[in-house]
Design a protein around this motif. Structure first.
Motif, PDB file in Angstrom:
ATOM      1  N   ARG A 133       7.902  27.388  33.740  1.00 12.72           N
ATOM      2  CA  ARG A 133       7.727  28.811  33.547  1.00 12.72           C
ATOM      3  C   ARG A 133       8.477  29.470  34.745  1.00 12.72           C
ATOM      4  O   ARG A 133       8.903  30.588  34.731  1.00 12.72           O
ATOM      5  N   GLU A 191      11.375  32.335  34.617  1.00 15.65           N
ATOM      6  CA  GLU A 191      11.195  33.581  35.312  1.00 15.65           C
ATOM      7  C   GLU A 191      12.558  34.004  35.933  1.00 15.65           C
ATOM      8  O   GLU A 191      12.496  35.369  36.296  1.00 15.65           O
ATOM      9  N   ASP A 225       3.676  28.018  25.086  1.00 10.58           N
ATOM     10  CA  ASP A 225       4.025  29.481  25.196  1.00 10.58           C
ATOM     11  C   ASP A 225       5.514  29.666  25.910  1.00 10.58           C
ATOM     12  O   ASP A 225       6.239  30.466  25.331  1.00 10.58           O
ATOM     13  N   LYS A 227       7.852  28.754  23.095  1.00 10.22           N
ATOM     14  CA  LYS A 227       8.054  29.831  22.158  1.00 10.22           C
ATOM     15  C   LYS A 227       9.175  31.090  23.126  1.00 10.22           C
ATOM     16  O   LYS A 227       9.936  31.788  22.325  1.00 10.22           O
ATOM     17  N   ASP A 228       8.605  31.264  24.250  1.00 13.09           N
ATOM     18  CA  ASP A 228       9.343  32.499  25.095  1.00 13.09           C
ATOM     19  C   ASP A 228      10.762  31.989  25.242  1.00 13.09           C
ATOM     20  O   ASP A 228      11.711  33.097  25.176  1.00 13.09           O
ATOM     21  N   ARG A 250      13.353  34.875  24.084  1.00 11.88           N
ATOM     22  CA  ARG A 250      14.085  35.454  25.067  1.00 11.88           C
ATOM     23  C   ARG A 250      15.821  35.339  24.916  1.00 11.88           C
ATOM     24  O   ARG A 250      16.496  36.421  25.040  1.00 11.88           O
TER      25      ARG A 250
END
Length: 350
Positions: A100, A104, A166, A169-170, A174
């Motif tokens: 993650r 980000e 999650d 999926k992101d 994105r």
């Protein structure tokens, strides 16, 4: 062969499954080294020269397609080539996004600008040099899955799918946002030069899809649909190039994404006739000739017979454009490529 006058309406009609006046030829990619051998002229280096030389490159690139009897020029610019930290898909580099935190901090918002800066002039030169009777098939190359793979890596992606659903999926959402932005810019600037829009996204192995079909339907299909809806809003048909055994997701590609045409076939997965029998009344199917066969076959008579058989049954379907089921790579014997072209043009009465 008689003199040839292109008419891009032939492939446009094929994409919409309207009977064409002339069977169109189509290739996803033709390696420039093959073009140079056919034209007996080295011109690939012009692409890297000054403005005048680059203009000459596109003139010769377009002229090749016209000389060979194509109504259109195939052209795309790869999104993967400009993405920061890319290279996992094509060059085996480690993925840039493993968690993650990496996701980000990744410069997602930079990708559309990097793409525009690198390729605006390519699209513009192609558009300026295109004869009135021809148009291009293509656009921004690579689909959602390939772009995700290229900055994550397939092994990392599989680990993320298990460890952080999650994030899994992101990543697709994105990337879908990024590609939608690129396509929006492309269509606003250059849609008039393109008769069919396409991208390539290889979703399958020879035996199955690469990701589970459920994951493709949940994560990839919705992002495809957003882009294809945008393309359709410009009154352009959409062609999906996808290698592999993807029968398990074809219904979603047809009914949810609403692809107009599909390209890519290998005899080891299914002969082209099977694709035609199952889907030829729903969408257009481009291709036909197995690339591996054309690269390995040594007898001209066998190539001609193989191609004539494909033409005989495929021309029963209005949504058909003939070419290889994949591409024309640099290792294809140029004489085999020319035999293919000669056979089709003889079939067309040229």
């Amino acid at each position: 062969m008689t003199d040839f006058t292109p008419d891009y309406n032939n492939i446009l009609n094929a994409a919409y499954r309207i009977r064409t006046k002339r069977l169109p030829l189509y290739e996803h990619i033709i390696d420039v080294s093959i073009m140079e051998k056919v034209l007996d002229e080295d011109f690939s280096g012009l692409y890297y020269g000054d403005d005048s030389e680059r203009k000459q490159f596109f003139k010769k690139y377009i002229q090749f397609f016209k000389n060979m009897g194509y109504d259109t020029v195939s052209f795309e610019c790869l999104i993967t080539s400009i993405m920061p930290g890319s290279g996992a898909l094509y060059f085996g580099k480690p993925g840039s996004i493993k968690n993650r935190k990496d996701f980000e901090s990744y410069p997602w918002d930079d990708i559309p600008t990097l793409f525009k800066d690198k390729y605006h002039d390519d699209y513009e030169l192609l558009s300026e040099e295109m004869p009135q009777e021809m148009k291009a098939v293509g656009g921004p190359g690579n689909g959602i899955f390939e772009c995700v793979q290229d900055i994550v890596g397939l092994q990392n992606l599989c680990m993320i799918s298990a460890d952080d659903p999650d994030l899994y999926k992101d990543l697709f959402f994105r990337m879908g946002e990024v590609l939608h932005s690129i396509w929006k810019w492309f269509l606003e600037e250059f849609s008039s030069a393109f008769v069919i829009c396409r991208f390539g996204d290889d979703l399958g192995f020879k035996s199955s899809t690469i990701l589970k079909p459920e994951d493709i339907k949940k994560l990839v299909i919705p992002q495809y649909a957003r882009i294809v809806n945008l393309i359709h809003s410009y009154n352009k048909p959409f062609l999906l190039h996808s290698c592999g055994n993807i029968f398990s997701i074809m219904d979603d590609l047809i009914n949810v994404v609403r692809i107009d045409a599909k390209h890519s076939n290998e005899d080891v997965i299914a002969p082209f006739l099977k694709w035609q029998k199952i889907y030829g009344k729903q969408i257009a199917l481009f291709g036909g000739a197995d690339m591996s066969f054309l690269c390995s076959e040594k007898h001209e008579t066998e190539i001609k017979k193989y191609i004539r058989d494909i033409l005989k049954y495929s021309c029963k379907y209005p949504g058909f454009a003939f070419g290889t089921g994949n591409s024309v790579p640099d290792y294809m014997p140029v004489e085999n490529y020319l035999t293919m072209i000669e056979t089709v043009r003889e079939f067309r009465g040229e």
